[in-house]
Scaffold this motif. Sequence first.
Motif, short mmCIF file in Angstrom:
data_model
loop_
_atom_site.label_atom_id
_atom_site.label_comp_id
_atom_site.label_asym_id
_atom_site.label_seq_id
_atom_site.Cartn_x
_atom_site.Cartn_y
_atom_site.Cartn_z
N UNK A 220 0.86 -1.19 0.00
CA UNK A 220 0.00 0.00 0.00
C UNK A 220 0.89 1.24 0.00
N UNK A 221 0.42 2.32 -0.60
CA UNK A 221 1.21 3.55 -0.67
C UNK A 221 1.03 4.38 0.61
N UNK A 222 2.07 5.10 1.05
CA UNK A 222 1.93 5.93 2.26
C UNK A 222 0.74 6.88 2.20
N UNK A 223 0.53 7.51 1.05
CA UNK A 223 -0.55 8.51 0.97
C UNK A 223 -1.94 7.87 0.98
N UNK A 268 6.85 10.04 10.03
CA UNK A 268 5.78 10.29 11.00
C UNK A 268 4.73 9.16 10.95
N UNK A 269 4.36 8.76 9.74
CA UNK A 269 3.37 7.69 9.56
C UNK A 269 3.89 6.36 10.10
N UNK A 273 2.29 3.97 13.15
CA UNK A 273 1.85 2.58 12.96
C UNK A 273 2.67 1.63 13.83
N UNK A 274 3.96 1.90 13.95
CA UNK A 274 4.82 1.07 14.80
C UNK A 274 4.36 1.09 16.25
N UNK A 275 3.89 2.24 16.71
CA UNK A 275 3.41 2.35 18.09
C UNK A 275 2.15 1.52 18.33
N UNK A 303 16.99 5.95 6.59
CA UNK A 303 16.34 4.64 6.78
C UNK A 303 16.63 4.07 8.17
N UNK A 304 17.76 4.48 8.74
CA UNK A 304 18.08 4.04 10.11
C UNK A 304 17.05 4.55 11.12
N UNK A 305 16.39 5.67 10.79
CA UNK A 305 15.39 6.25 11.70
C UNK A 305 14.03 5.53 11.61
N UNK A 306 13.80 4.81 10.53
CA UNK A 306 12.48 4.19 10.30
C UNK A 306 12.33 2.90 11.10
N UNK A 307 11.15 2.69 11.73
CA UNK A 307 10.90 1.43 12.44
C UNK A 307 10.51 0.31 11.47
#
Length: 412
Positions: A220-223, A268-269, A273-275, A303-307
């Motif tokens: 699915x796309x982020x938007x 941010x998204x 979702x990770x939370x 990318x290191x910042x992304x969960x």
Amino acid sequence: MRRVFFKTFGCRTNQFDTQVMISKLKNYEIVENEKDADIVVVNSCTVTNSADSGVRNYVNKIQRETKAKIYFTGCGAFTKGEELFKEKKVAGVFGHSEKEKIEKLIKKDNFFELGDLNHIDKTVVEQFIGKSRAFIKIQEGCDFRCSYCIIPYVRGNARSHPEDLILKQIEKLAFNGFGEFILTGTNVGSYGKDIGSSLAKLLKKISLIRGVRRVRIGSIEPIQIDDEFKEILNEPWMAKHLHIALQYTQNDMLKIMNRRNSVEEDLELFEYISQKGYAIGTDFIVGHPGENEKIFQEAVDNIKKFPLTHIHLFTYSKRDGTPAANMKESVRGDVAKKRQKIIKEIIDEKNFEFRKRKNSLQVLVESYKDGYFYGLDQYFNRIKIKSDKDLKGNWIEINEYEARKEGNFANF
């Protein structure tokens, strides 16, 4: 009775399309080995030039090693079909819109019928050969025009399958014992926009069908993750894994790729979702034209910042007929491979850290091999299980397991 073997290349949408064709063959025997077949149907992929090469090599191999008649369909029918047909490598070529007529088509020789790119399947698939999870195609086509992608040109613009047909299909499959459903399509998140509905509305209706235990969603796309979709993230029937296509984590490259997402909004998204307890996968392309060392290093830092927990990682492969194929500033293959390795190691470590949290796992056991059972949990992580019981096809809960680098292991 004539025997038919299906060779399916590429994505889950193609896997579904193969099941549609199988369900339409009433007077043929489906076999699991091409050497036993009188007819081989090649359901092809054309996402890259190398995918085309793989399909062509397979056709040559079948022609060389068997006496089977070859019929050619799938996305490659639009890019390589004519060439294979003219070279007499295949007995017939047919497009996506013609696959429901397969029973008639494979009685014929020497035909080339691409059909149209506005077609929607009407077939209700009631069984999936050799599968414990069911793939449900909910839409066709894509309105995005990313620089590297040929798929909108061979599958057409986004169009939704009728809701009643999707629900009927799931009802039948649930009645036949399937409990996990994977919603697939060319661009799943666009579902409903042409019929006054949405993916979230469809998911809510699917959840009410008796026998549905878990629903997964294809890429699915982020938007496309709006407030309505966010409201269903806590539902117990949602698989706790989403595959959200980033493609890259640096804004200049996202513009070059003609993407609609941005790093700041994506991060941010993903954190939101990770939370909610989700594992999150993504697609990522290294080596796209224009990717210099500075851009790549920024992408690595981001990318290191992304969960993230999973990744479909690609080195860019030129696809004739796309805008990227004409772009200058190409990246050398050996450089792209090194960059791919760097990204892979980052995500492998993130996946390991996620698995070490030791959550209770709901596992659908899919297969047995060499003394172990194998299944997928709600986070889309594979687990290897030792047990004296016959677990294949069963749902089990696992609370005690060992998280190793190479995967999860349990005794049950």
